[in-house]
Write a protein that holds these residues in place. Structure first.
Motif, PDB file in Angstrom:
ATOM      1  N   TRP A 167       0.819  -1.208   0.000  1.00 34.18           N
ATOM      2  CA  TRP A 167       0.000   0.000   0.000  1.00 34.18           C
ATOM      3  C   TRP A 167       0.859   1.267   0.000  1.00 34.18           C
ATOM      4  N   ASP A 168       2.132   1.140   0.323  1.00 29.94           N
ATOM      5  CA  ASP A 168       3.019   2.304   0.361  1.00 29.94           C
ATOM      6  C   ASP A 168       4.006   2.317  -0.811  1.00 29.94           C
ATOM      7  N   ALA A 169       3.698   1.578  -1.862  1.00 32.65           N
ATOM      8  CA  ALA A 169       4.630   1.462  -2.981  1.00 32.65           C
ATOM      9  C   ALA A 169       4.383   2.480  -4.085  1.00 32.65           C
ATOM     10  N   PHE A 170       3.450   3.400  -3.891  1.00 35.91           N
ATOM     11  CA  PHE A 170       3.148   4.381  -4.934  1.00 35.91           C
ATOM     12  C   PHE A 170       2.884   5.739  -4.292  1.00 35.91           C
ATOM     13  N   VAL A 171       2.897   6.773  -5.102  1.00 37.32           N
ATOM     14  CA  VAL A 171       2.576   8.130  -4.668  1.00 37.32           C
ATOM     15  C   VAL A 171       1.262   8.509  -5.345  1.00 37.32           C
ATOM     16  N   PRO A 172       0.316   9.106  -4.605  1.00 39.12           N
ATOM     17  CA  PRO A 172      -0.954   9.501  -5.234  1.00 39.12           C
ATOM     18  C   PRO A 172      -0.723  10.410  -6.446  1.00 39.12           C
ATOM     19  N   GLN A 173      -1.465  10.143  -7.500  1.00 39.61           N
ATOM     20  CA  GLN A 173      -1.325  10.877  -8.745  1.00 39.61           C
ATOM     21  C   GLN A 173      -2.071  12.217  -8.692  1.00 39.61           C
ATOM     22  N   PRO A 174      -1.741  13.139  -9.589  1.00 45.45           N
ATOM     23  CA  PRO A 174      -2.387  14.459  -9.594  1.00 45.45           C
ATOM     24  C   PRO A 174      -3.915  14.412  -9.651  1.00 45.45           C
ATOM     25  N   ARG A 175      -4.494  13.391 -10.290  1.00 43.29           N
ATOM     26  CA  ARG A 175      -5.961  13.325 -10.362  1.00 43.29           C
ATOM     27  C   ARG A 175      -6.588  13.188  -8.978  1.00 43.29           C
ATOM     28  N   LEU A 176      -5.886  12.531  -8.035  1.00 40.98           N
ATOM     29  CA  LEU A 176      -6.409  12.430  -6.674  1.00 40.98           C
ATOM     30  C   LEU A 176      -6.403  13.803  -6.008  1.00 40.98           C
ATOM     31  N   TRP A 177      -5.334  14.564  -6.182  1.00 44.50           N
ATOM     32  CA  TRP A 177      -5.253  15.894  -5.575  1.00 44.50           C
ATOM     33  C   TRP A 177      -6.257  16.844  -6.228  1.00 44.50           C
ATOM     34  N   ALA A 178      -6.554  16.643  -7.507  1.00 40.58           N
ATOM     35  CA  ALA A 178      -7.596  17.436  -8.168  1.00 40.58           C
ATOM     36  C   ALA A 178      -8.947  17.182  -7.498  1.00 40.58           C
ATOM     37  N   GLU A 179      -9.224  15.935  -7.124  1.00 35.54           N
ATOM     38  CA  GLU A 179     -10.459  15.594  -6.408  1.00 35.54           C
ATOM     39  C   GLU A 179     -10.478  16.241  -5.024  1.00 35.54           C
ATOM     40  N   VAL A 180      -9.327  16.241  -4.362  1.00 36.17           N
ATOM     41  CA  VAL A 180      -9.228  16.876  -3.034  1.00 36.17           C
ATOM     42  C   VAL A 180      -9.656  18.337  -3.128  1.00 36.17           C
ATOM     43  N   PHE A 181      -9.119  19.049  -4.092  1.00 38.28           N
ATOM     44  CA  PHE A 181      -9.440  20.472  -4.214  1.00 38.28           C
ATOM     45  C   PHE A 181     -10.822  20.721  -4.805  1.00 38.28           C
ATOM     46  N   ARG A 182     -11.367  19.753  -5.518  1.00 37.77           N
ATOM     47  CA  ARG A 182     -12.742  19.873  -6.013  1.00 37.77           C
ATOM     48  C   ARG A 182     -13.743  19.843  -4.862  1.00 37.77           C
ATOM     49  N   VAL A 183     -13.533  18.948  -3.895  1.00 30.34           N
ATOM     50  CA  VAL A 183     -14.496  18.801  -2.795  1.00 30.34           C
ATOM     51  C   VAL A 183     -14.263  19.809  -1.669  1.00 30.34           C
ATOM     52  N   LEU A 184     -13.087  20.411  -1.615  1.00 29.74           N
ATOM     53  CA  LEU A 184     -12.759  21.362  -0.559  1.00 29.74           C
ATOM     54  C   LEU A 184     -13.457  22.701  -0.790  1.00 29.74           C
ATOM     55  N   LYS A 185     -14.031  23.245   0.277  1.00 27.38           N
ATOM     56  CA  LYS A 185     -14.659  24.565   0.194  1.00 27.38           C
ATOM     57  C   LYS A 185     -13.588  25.636  -0.021  1.00 27.38           C
ATOM     58  N   PRO A 186     -13.939  26.759  -0.645  1.00 20.97           N
ATOM     59  CA  PRO A 186     -12.983  27.863  -0.743  1.00 20.97           C
ATOM     60  C   PRO A 186     -12.526  28.260   0.669  1.00 20.97           C
TER      61      PRO A 186
END
Length: 92
Positions: free
Chosen positions: A58-77
């Motif tokens: 489970w620790d063999a990869f780094v989250p890809q940019p698409r995951l961080w795009a989802e993080v900022f999509r759901v985050l309120k301003p």
């Protein structure tokens, strides 16, 4: 890969309630798509560091940019993200 986890009904019920918080558990890549845009005040995450700590898959990869795009999509301003990172992979 299994189907995404749909927390949509629980999230909508919480948004309409007077409860102060809601904790969602699960693989963020599967949970995030069911979360409405700009609905989360804060995210605390300890994503994989990509160093295979103690040989764990489970620790063999780094989250890809698409995951961080989802993080900022759901985050309120003005929302906050606290994400732990390893010093060797924090810039990936």
């Amino acid at each position: 890969m299994s189907d995404p986890v749909d927390h949509g009904a629980a999230i909508l019920a919480w948004l309409a309630s007077t409860d102060r918080y809601l904790i969602l558990e699960g693989d963020s890549a599967k949970v995030a798509p069911s979360i409405p845009d700009a609905s989360i005040d804060a995210i605390v995450a300890d994503p994989p560091a990509g160093i295979a700590f103690m040989g764990k898959a489970w620790d063999a990869f780094v989250p890809q940019p698409r995951l961080w795009a989802e993080v900022f999509r759901v985050l309120k301003p003005g929302g906050h993200v606290v994400a732990f990172a390893g010093t060797r992979t924090q810039d990936l």
